[in-house]
Design an enzyme around this catalytic site. Structure first.
Site, short mmCIF file in Angstrom:
data_model
loop_
_atom_site.label_atom_id
_atom_site.label_comp_id
_atom_site.label_asym_id
_atom_site.label_seq_id
_atom_site.Cartn_x
_atom_site.Cartn_y
_atom_site.Cartn_z
N CYS A 94 13.63 -4.80 14.92
CA CYS A 94 12.61 -4.20 14.07
C CYS A 94 13.26 -3.18 13.15
O CYS A 94 14.11 -2.40 13.60
CB CYS A 94 11.54 -3.54 14.95
SG CYS A 94 10.22 -2.75 14.04
N HIS A 140 2.23 -4.00 14.66
CA HIS A 140 2.41 -2.74 13.93
C HIS A 140 1.08 -2.18 13.44
O HIS A 140 0.87 -0.97 13.43
CB HIS A 140 3.34 -2.93 12.72
CG HIS A 140 4.79 -2.91 13.05
ND1 HIS A 140 5.43 -1.81 13.57
CD2 HIS A 140 5.74 -3.87 12.92
CE1 HIS A 140 6.72 -2.08 13.74
NE2 HIS A 140 6.93 -3.33 13.36
#
Length: 174
Positions: A94, A140
């Site tokens: 990420c 997210h």
């Protein structure tokens, strides 16, 4: 277009739940263009608006492996309609958790509805890497990072390492 700063864990903004986009206008399209440019420069294959400090339900993706043939995808207000019971395991990383990777199990197929770059309603049935990326980025929007799927010990070790790296970067030597 402009490059934006990507927030990194443990920034508390990353844990916010993003708000729906009310209207897709030029401001939203410019945001998506900036997100895409930022993602490509990082380099990454997905980015959620919250990762650049904008708590809106927007995701950009491009899983094409050829830098000459970009295939950007834009998802505004994505909602999961279906997720398969079968799981797929991918080693995930990420942009907000730099240098850290872990194998994560997710549904191997998903079906989502969303608005496209121009605000038109769309649906997409995804599988494999695309399904994994969409689900990673949709997490997210809920304030969830891939490290939240790890054991407490592994997550704690990664968070401590990132905090230390952040402090080292913030120091100024004159």
């Amino acid at each position: 277009m402009a490059l934006k700063k990507i927030l990194t864990e443990p920034d508390p903004i990353l844990r916010q739940i993003s708000k729906p986009v009310e209207i897709v206008d030029d401001t939203i399209r410019k945001l998506m263009d900036d997100m895409l440019e930022t993602m490509y420069a990082a380099p990454g294959i997905g980015l959620a608006a919250i990762q650049i400090g904008v708590p809106k339900r927007i995701i950009v993706l491009d899983i094409s492996k050829d830098p000459e043939k970009k295939e950007p995808m834009y998802f505004i207000n994505p909602e999961k309609i279906y997720a398969s019971k079968d799981q797929a395991t991918y080693e995930e990383g990420c942009l907000s958790v730099p240098g850290q990777f872990a194998e994560i199990d997710r549904p191997d197929k998903c079906h989502i509805k969303y608005l496209d770059y121009n605000g038109n309603p769309k649906e997409l049935k995804a599988e494999g890497l695309l399904a994994t990326c969409i689900q990673h980025e949709m997490d997210h929007l809920e304030g969830i990072l891939f490290i939240d799927y790890l054991s407490k010990l592994k997550k704690s070790m990664i968070t401590k390492k990132l905090s230390k790296q952040k402090k080292e970067l913030e120091r100024i030597v004159v």
